[in-house]
Write a protein that holds these residues in place. Structure first.
Motif, PDB file in Angstrom:
ATOM      1  N   GLY A 519       0.831  -1.191   0.000  1.00  0.00           N
ATOM      2  CA  GLY A 519       0.000   0.000   0.000  1.00  0.00           C
ATOM      3  C   GLY A 519       0.865   1.239   0.000  1.00  0.00           C
ATOM      4  N   ASN A 520       0.227   2.400  -0.235  1.00  0.00           N
ATOM      5  CA  ASN A 520       0.950   3.670  -0.281  1.00  0.00           C
ATOM      6  C   ASN A 520       2.153   3.568  -1.215  1.00  0.00           C
ATOM      7  OD1 ASN A 520       2.987   5.634   1.950  1.00  0.00           O
ATOM      8  ND2 ASN A 520       1.597   6.380   0.387  1.00  0.00           N
ATOM      9  N   GLY A 521       1.921   2.981  -2.368  1.00  0.00           N
ATOM     10  CA  GLY A 521       3.007   2.740  -3.303  1.00  0.00           C
ATOM     11  C   GLY A 521       3.116   3.791  -4.383  1.00  0.00           C
ATOM     12  N   MET A 522       4.319   3.906  -4.973  1.00  0.00           N
ATOM     13  CA  MET A 522       4.587   4.770  -6.109  1.00  0.00           C
ATOM     14  C   MET A 522       4.072   6.180  -5.827  1.00  0.00           C
ATOM     15  SD  MET A 522       4.063   1.505  -6.624  1.00  0.00           S
ATOM     16  CE  MET A 522       4.694   0.079  -7.452  1.00  0.00           C
ATOM     17  N   TYR A 523       4.380   6.682  -4.658  1.00  0.00           N
ATOM     18  CA  TYR A 523       3.753   7.889  -4.108  1.00  0.00           C
ATOM     19  C   TYR A 523       4.633   9.120  -4.255  1.00  0.00           C
ATOM     20  CZ  TYR A 523       1.352  10.656  -0.419  1.00  0.00           C
ATOM     21  OH  TYR A 523       0.690  11.617   0.298  1.00  0.00           O
ATOM     22  N   TRP A 524       5.880   9.064  -3.764  1.00  0.00           N
ATOM     23  CA  TRP A 524       6.759  10.235  -3.754  1.00  0.00           C
ATOM     24  C   TRP A 524       7.659  10.287  -4.985  1.00  0.00           C
ATOM     25  CZ3 TRP A 524       6.125  14.282  -0.768  1.00  0.00           C
ATOM     26  CH2 TRP A 524       5.522  14.148   0.488  1.00  0.00           C
ATOM     27  N   GLY A 564       9.384  18.192  -7.097  1.00  0.00           N
ATOM     28  CA  GLY A 564       9.174  17.182  -6.083  1.00  0.00           C
ATOM     29  C   GLY A 564       7.729  17.114  -5.646  1.00  0.00           C
ATOM     30  N   GLY A 565       7.487  16.355  -4.582  1.00  0.00           N
ATOM     31  CA  GLY A 565       6.130  16.142  -4.100  1.00  0.00           C
ATOM     32  C   GLY A 565       5.670  14.746  -4.436  1.00  0.00           C
ATOM     33  N   ILE A 566       4.371  14.568  -4.648  1.00  0.00           N
ATOM     34  CA  ILE A 566       3.843  13.243  -4.944  1.00  0.00           C
ATOM     35  C   ILE A 566       3.468  13.147  -6.420  1.00  0.00           C
ATOM     36  CG2 ILE A 566       3.093  12.851  -2.571  1.00  0.00           C
ATOM     37  CD1 ILE A 566       0.260  13.500  -3.370  1.00  0.00           C
ATOM     38  N   TRP A 567       3.506  11.912  -6.929  1.00  0.00           N
ATOM     39  CA  TRP A 567       3.284  11.696  -8.360  1.00  0.00           C
ATOM     40  C   TRP A 567       1.884  12.116  -8.797  1.00  0.00           C
ATOM     41  CZ3 TRP A 567       6.960  11.613 -11.547  1.00  0.00           C
ATOM     42  CH2 TRP A 567       8.189  11.043 -11.235  1.00  0.00           C
ATOM     43  N   ARG A 568       0.961  12.123  -7.871  1.00  0.00           N
ATOM     44  CA  ARG A 568      -0.404  12.549  -8.187  1.00  0.00           C
ATOM     45  C   ARG A 568      -0.425  13.927  -8.836  1.00  0.00           C
ATOM     46  NH1 ARG A 568      -5.249  12.564  -3.675  1.00  0.00           N
ATOM     47  NH2 ARG A 568      -6.644  14.102  -4.624  1.00  0.00           N
ATOM     48  N   ALA A 573      -0.448   9.710 -11.132  1.00  0.00           N
ATOM     49  CA  ALA A 573      -1.034   9.096  -9.943  1.00  0.00           C
ATOM     50  C   ALA A 573      -1.022   7.583 -10.090  1.00  0.00           C
ATOM     51  CB  ALA A 573      -2.463   9.594  -9.753  1.00  0.00           C
ATOM     52  N   PRO A 574      -0.700   6.849  -9.036  1.00  0.00           N
ATOM     53  CA  PRO A 574      -0.683   5.377  -9.144  1.00  0.00           C
ATOM     54  C   PRO A 574      -2.042   4.808  -9.542  1.00  0.00           C
ATOM     55  CG  PRO A 574      -0.471   6.101  -6.847  1.00  0.00           C
ATOM     56  CD  PRO A 574      -0.295   7.308  -7.699  1.00  0.00           C
ATOM     57  N   GLN A 575      -3.126   5.515  -9.216  1.00  0.00           N
ATOM     58  CA  GLN A 575      -4.451   5.051  -9.637  1.00  0.00           C
ATOM     59  C   GLN A 575      -4.520   4.860 -11.148  1.00  0.00           C
ATOM     60  OE1 GLN A 575      -3.839   7.520  -7.506  1.00  0.00           O
ATOM     61  NE2 GLN A 575      -5.324   7.603  -5.839  1.00  0.00           N
ATOM     62  N   SER A 576      -3.799   5.696 -11.896  1.00  0.00           N
ATOM     63  CA  SER A 576      -3.908   5.686 -13.355  1.00  0.00           C
ATOM     64  C   SER A 576      -3.270   4.469 -13.995  1.00  0.00           C
ATOM     65  CB  SER A 576      -3.288   6.961 -13.932  1.00  0.00           C
ATOM     66  OG  SER A 576      -1.878   6.973 -13.730  1.00  0.00           O
ATOM     67  N   TRP A 577      -2.371   3.789 -13.291  1.00  0.00           N
ATOM     68  CA  TRP A 577      -1.747   2.619 -13.915  1.00  0.00           C
ATOM     69  C   TRP A 577      -1.717   1.378 -13.024  1.00  0.00           C
ATOM     70  CZ3 TRP A 577       3.253   0.697 -12.469  1.00  0.00           C
ATOM     71  CH2 TRP A 577       3.948   1.479 -11.528  1.00  0.00           C
ATOM     72  N   LEU A 578      -1.990   1.555 -11.712  1.00  0.00           N
ATOM     73  CA  LEU A 578      -2.119   0.402 -10.821  1.00  0.00           C
ATOM     74  C   LEU A 578      -3.571   0.153 -10.428  1.00  0.00           C
ATOM     75  CD1 LEU A 578       0.880   1.141  -8.425  1.00  0.00           C
ATOM     76  CD2 LEU A 578       0.780  -0.627 -10.195  1.00  0.00           C
ATOM     77  N   GLY A 579      -4.416   1.130 -10.662  1.00  0.00           N
ATOM     78  CA  GLY A 579      -5.822   1.009 -10.320  1.00  0.00           C
ATOM     79  C   GLY A 579      -6.175   1.583  -8.968  1.00  0.00           C
ATOM     80  N   VAL A 580      -5.198   1.699  -8.061  1.00  0.00           N
ATOM     81  CA  VAL A 580      -5.435   2.233  -6.719  1.00  0.00           C
ATOM     82  C   VAL A 580      -4.314   3.180  -6.342  1.00  0.00           C
ATOM     83  CG1 VAL A 580      -6.728   0.208  -5.910  1.00  0.00           C
ATOM     84  CG2 VAL A 580      -4.238   0.304  -5.596  1.00  0.00           C
ATOM     85  N   ARG A 640     -11.736   9.374 -10.528  1.00  0.00           N
ATOM     86  CA  ARG A 640     -11.417  10.786 -10.754  1.00  0.00           C
ATOM     87  C   ARG A 640      -9.918  10.996 -10.910  1.00  0.00           C
ATOM     88  NH1 ARG A 640     -10.013  14.759  -7.210  1.00  0.00           N
ATOM     89  NH2 ARG A 640     -10.274  13.265  -5.524  1.00  0.00           N
ATOM     90  N   LEU A 641      -9.129  10.165 -10.236  1.00  0.00           N
ATOM     91  CA  LEU A 641      -7.670  10.277 -10.302  1.00  0.00           C
ATOM     92  C   LEU A 641      -7.068   9.345 -11.344  1.00  0.00           C
ATOM     93  CD1 LEU A 641      -6.742  10.637  -6.524  1.00  0.00           C
ATOM     94  CD2 LEU A 641      -6.763  12.409  -8.280  1.00  0.00           C
ATOM     95  N   GLY A 642      -7.911   8.705 -12.148  1.00  0.00           N
ATOM     96  CA  GLY A 642      -7.381   7.960 -13.283  1.00  0.00           C
ATOM     97  C   GLY A 642      -7.543   6.465 -13.231  1.00  0.00           C
TER      98      GLY A 642
END
Length: 750
Positions: A519-524, A564-568, A573-580, A640-642
Motif C-alpha cells: 500500500g501507499n506505493g509509487m507515491y513520492w 518534487g512532491g507526490i506523483w499525483r 497518480a498510481p491510480q492511473s496505472w495500478l488502479g489504486v 477521478r484520479l485515473g
C-alpha cells in the motif's frame, strides 16, 4: 544497550562474480562473520519465527575488530595548491542565512592550520567572530536567524588593521552595518585547504573537521588585497562588473547544482567539493519568487544549505570483501557479524545478470523506500505523536546516539532531510528489527523485515524466483523486467523515480504482469543521486501526507531539477496505472475484505478459487498489525484520479476505527469528518486491472497484506488468493485466466 557491532556494505545489489565490501565497527577486539540467506526476519512468536540459512563462504570465521566512528556534518573542501593562500592583505566576502546562530561555534570560512596560523570566520553564540593568527575580533551585535547577511573581512597588511562587518538584508530594513576593527600583527599565511561550513580541529590528537555551520552560504570570495568601501558596496548590491583585481577565487554555488562539485568562477580553477551532501538548489539572497525552479533562474539559487548532521558517506575502512560465487541462487542475503552476545545483519541481494533470468517470477525489493526510512527517528518522539512508550531497541539508541537521520526527520536546525545514503549503517533495515509502533505501541516490522514475509511465503510454497532492487530497475529500465512473466513488489514501494514508472508501465504494456502486494506505493517523486548513485532525494512538497515542508522555492530536486512532491500532482497518480492509490493510514487494527460484485464475474473467479463466496478475506491475525489483512497504510480506487474504467474492484475493506485517517491530500477543508468511522473514502480496494497482450495488475492495496501470509501454517485465504493470482500470472500463456482454469482442472483431477 546500544549496538556493540554494526556495519554496512558498499552496495545493496550484486551479481555473480561481483565483489561486495563490508565495513564493520565493533568495540570488541575480534568478531565472527558468516554469510546467511535471509528467509523470515520477524522473531515474533505469533509467526514462524526468524529463519536464515548459513551459506559457507570464504569470509566465515574470526576477524580483527576495529571501532569506527561516524562523523556527521557537511562542508565544502577546497584543496590547497600554490596561489590559494593569502600572503599579506586579503578580503573575504560571503552571504550567510544562519538557522541556529546562537548554537556554539559554527565556522563559515576557514584556512587555518592546527598550530593556529591562518584565519577562521565563524558564528559563536550569535556573534560574528574572526580569528586571525592569535588575534580574535567579534562584532558586538547579534546576527539574526533566517535572515540574509552580507559579511566581509578586510585585512590590510600595511596598517595591520582588520575589519569584520555584517549587514542584515531583509524586506523591512537594510543598510544597518555592524562592524568591529582591530589591529593585529598576527601571521595570516596557512598553506592548508580552505573549508566552507566547517573547520579542521584537533580531537584527541587527530585532525578532524568540526565546528559545523547550520544555514545557507552564498557566493564566498577571497581576494589577496584589502577592498575599499566602494568595492564592498558593489559586491553588496550585486552590480556588475564585480571587482576582479586581486581576486583569488569566487565560488559560485549556482553551478553544478546536481553534483557535489563547487566551481570557482574566477578562472583560477580553485574548485572544491561538497562533503556529506549539504543541500543544493537552495534559494539565494536574490530569489524574487517569480520562478520556483532552479533550472529557470539558476543565478537565484546560488546558496548551499549546510547542516551539522548531514552524512552521506561514513567513509569507514573496509573490513571484509567477498566475491559472489557463480552458483549462488538469487535471493536476499546478509553478512551476519557477532561479537559476544551482540549481532548485526548487513543485508544485500544477489540478482541474476541482465537478461539471464533463473525463474519466471521476480521480486522487486523497494530499496529506495528502505533508504527513505533509513534510520528513521520518529520513534524517538513517539510519545509526542500520541502513542505510548515502548521498550527501545539497540537500533533506536544507536540511531539517536549517532545523530542518524531518515527522509522522515528534520535536521537539528528544523529543516527537512532530503537526501539519504546507503553508504552508512542503516540499522533499521534489518531482520529482527521493528520500526512502526502500531496497535497502542506494539512494535511492527516494516521495510525489509516485512518484505521477508513474502520471501518466506515464496519458499514455503515452492515458487522459484529471482530478486532485483529499485536501483537495478532505475538504471536498467524495462529490459530488467522483460524476461519475467510476473513482477512482485514489496509491502511498501512508496518511493519511485520517473525512470522506474516508465519501466514498469512499458513492461505492463508489453504483456507483463505485476502483483503490487502493498500500500501507499509509487507515491513520492524520488531520484537517485546522478553523481554517486548511492543516495536518493525527496522534496516533500504539499499537498501530501508529509513530516516536513521545504522552504519556499526549494521544492525542485537538486539531482534533476524536476518538481518534487507526490506523483499525483505530476499527472502520474498510481491510480492511473495500478488502479489504486494512497487513501488512508491507521495505527489501530486492520480490517478484512468483503468481496464485491466484480469478484463473482467469470474473468475474476480464478482469484478466489477455493474460497467461499461469503468468506471474509483476511479475517485473520496479522504480524504487521494485530488483526486484518487490510491495514497500516492502504489504497483505494478513484476514477477521478485515473483508475481505468475497466478496473475490477474485487473486494473492499472498510468500517475502520477512528485511528484510521484520510490522507492529507484528500482533505480540501478542515473538518472532523476524516476518520474511519465517518469517512466512506477511508477504505481499501482489492483490484484486478487488465493491460494489452495479457498484461495485468493485481493488488490488495494494503501494507498489512503480507503479514497474514503465514497464519495457520500458511493455509489461509490471504495465502490462497496470493497463490491463485501468482500461479496464473506466472504462466507462459497469454491468457492467464485460461492458465488458471487449467491449473484448477489439474488440481481437481489430482
Amino acid at each position: 544497550m546500544s549496538m556493540r557491532i554494526v556495519g554496512y556494505s558498499d552496495r545493496l545489489s550484486v551479481e555473480h562474480g561481483d565483489e561486495i565490501a563490508f565495513m564493520v565497527s565493533t568495540e570488541e577486539t575480534a568478531y565472527h562473520a558468516e554469510m546467511v540467506r535471509l528467509i523470515h526476519g520477524d522473531d515474533n512468536p505469533a509467526g514462524p519465527g526468524f529463519k536464515s540459512v548459513h551459506i559457507p563462504s570464504s569470509v566465515d570465521g574470526e576477524h580483527e575488530g576495529l571501532l569506527q566512528v561516524l562523523r556527521p556534518g557537511s562542508y565544502v573542501r577546497v584543496p590547497h595548491r600554490e596561489g590559494l593562500e593569502t600572503q599579506g592583505s586579503f578580503t573575504i566576502q560571503l552571504w550567510m542565512w544562519p538557522t541556529t546562530p546562537d548554537r556554539g561555534a559554527q565556522t563559515l570560512f576557514a584556512q587555518r592550520g592546527a598550530s593556529g596560523d591562518g584565519y577562521a570566520l565563524s558564528l559563536e553564540n550569535g556573534y560574528l567572530t574572526l580569528r586571525i593568527g592569535e588575534t580574535e575580533l567579534t562584532v558586538q551585535s547579534r546576527v539574526e536567524a533566517r535572515v540574509w547577511h552580507f559579511v566581509s573581512v578586510v585585512f590590510d597588511a600595511n596598517t595591520g588593521d582588520v575589519q569584520l562587518m555584517f549587514e542584515p538584508i531583509c524586506a523591512t530594513r537594510s543598510g544597518t552595518t555592524n562592524s568591529a576593527r582591530k589591529s593585529t600583527t598576527g601571521h595570516t599565511h596557512s598553506p592548508t585547504d580552505i573549508l566552507i561550513g566547517g573547520q579542521e580541529l584537533l580531537d584527541s590528537g587527530e585532525l578532524v573537521v568540526s565546528s559545523f555551520y547550520n544555514g545557507k552560504i552564498e557566493a564566498p570570495r577571497l581576494y589577496d588585497r584589502a577592498l575599499d568601501d566602494t568595492e564592498l558596496a558593489v559586491l553588496r548590491e550585486g552590480r556588475d562588473p564585480l571587482p576582479q583585481a586581486g581576486l583569488i577565487a569566487a565560488w559560485d554555488f549556482s553551478r553544478d547544482i546536481s553534483t557535489g562539485s563547487v566551481t570557482d568562477s574566477s578562472g583560477h580553477e580553485f574548485h572544491g567539493h561538497a562533503v556529506n551532501m549539504p543541500m543544493r538548489a537552495a534559494t539565494g539572497r536574490n530569489w524574487d519568487g517569480k520562478e520556483t525552479s532552479w533550472r529557470h533562474v539558476p543565478d537565484q539559487y546560488g546558496a548551499i544549505h549546510f547542516h551539522d548532521d548531514d552524512l552521506s558517506d561514513a567513509n569507514w575502512k573496509q573490513s571484509i570483501q567477498w566475491k559472489v560465487p557463480d552458483e549462488l541462487p538469487s535471493g536476499v542475503y546478509a553478512l551476519h557479524v557477532t561479537a559476544g552476545d551482540a549481532e548485526d545483519f548487513i543485508p544485500f541481494t544477489v540478482r541474476p545478470g541482465l537478461g539471464k533470468p533463473t525463474a519466471k517470477i521476480v521480486l522487486l525489493l523497494p530499496t529506495f523506500s528502505y533508504l527513505a526510512y533509513a534510520n528513521e527517528r520518529l520513534l524517538d518522539t513517539v510519545e509526542g505523536m500520541g502513542h505510548v512508550d515502548y521498550p527501545r531497541q539497540g537500533q533506536d539508541r544507536y540511531t539517536v546516539e549517532n545523530r542518524l537521520l531518515s527522509l522522515y526527520d528534520t535536521h537539528s536546525d528544523g529543516s527537512g532531510v532530503c537526501y539519504s545514503s546507503r553508504l552508512r549503517p542503516i540499522v533499521n533495515m534489518r531482520p529482527k528489527c521493528v520500526m512502526q509502533w502500531l496497535d497502542e505501541g506494539r512494535g511492527s516490522p516494516h521495510g525489509l523485515n516485512a518484505d521477508l514475509y513474502l520471501v518466506d511465503w515464496l519458499y514455503e510454497h515452492g515458487f522459484d524466483f529471482d530478486v532485483v532492487t529499485d536501483e537495478d530497475l532505475h538504471h536498467e529500465g524495462a529490459r530488467l523486467l522483460e524476461p519475467y512473466n510476473v513482477v512482485l513488489t514489496g509491502t511498501h514501494s512508496e518511493y519511485w523515480s520517473n525512470e522506474m514508472i516508465d519501466a514498469a508501465q512499458a513492461y505492463l504494456h508489453l504483456g507483463g504482469r505485476m502483483m503490487y502486494l502493498g500500500g501507499n506505493g509509487m507515491y513520492w517523486v524520488t531520484q537517485l543521486d546522478p553523481e554517486t548513485g548511492a543516495s536518493v532525494e525527496v522534496r516533500r512538497r504539499g499537498p501530501s501526507t508529509r513530516m516536513w515542508e521545504p522552504e519556499p522555492g526549494e521544492a525542485h530536486l537538486s539531482s534533476t531539477g524536476e518538481l518534487g512532491g507526490i506523483w499525483r500532482y505530476r499527472g502520474r497518480a498510481p491510480q492511473s496505472w495500478l488502479g489504486v492509490g494512497f487513501a488512508a493510514e491507521t495505527s489501530g487494527h486492520g480490517r478484512p475484505y468483503v468481496r464485491q460484485p466484480d469478484s463473482f464475474e467469470p474473468d475474476a473467479a480464478f482469484v478466489f478459487d477455493g474460497i467461499d463466496g461469503d468468506e471474509l478475506i483476511g479475517d485473520l491475525p496479522n504480524l504487521v498489525q494485530t488483526y486484518g489483512a487490510a491495514g497500516y497504510e492502504f489504497d483505494r480506487a478513484d476514477f477521478r484520479l485515473g483508475t481505468p474504467a475497466h478496473t475490477k474492484i474485487l473486494a473492499t475493506a472498510s468500517d475502520f476505527s477512528d485511528a484510521a485517517q484520510a490522507a492529507c491530500e484528500e482533505i480540501m477543508t478542515s473538518d472532523s469528518q476524516q476518520s474511519g468511522s465517518v469517512n466512506p473514502l477511508v477504505k481499501t480496494d482489492m483490484v484486478l486491472l487488465d493491460y494489452p497482450d495479457g498484461g495485468a495488475v493485481f493488488t490488495p492495496g494494503a501494507i498489512a497484506w503480507c503479514g497474514c501470509l503465514s497464519q495457520n501454517g500458511y493455509d489461509n485465504n490471504v495465502s490462497r488468493v496470493t497463490s491463485n493470482v501468482l500461479r496464473a500470472f506466472a504462466s507462459d500463456e497469454r491468457d492467464f485466466r485460461a492458465a488458471a482454469a487449467n491449473t484448477v482442472a489439474q488440481d481437481v483431477t489430482a
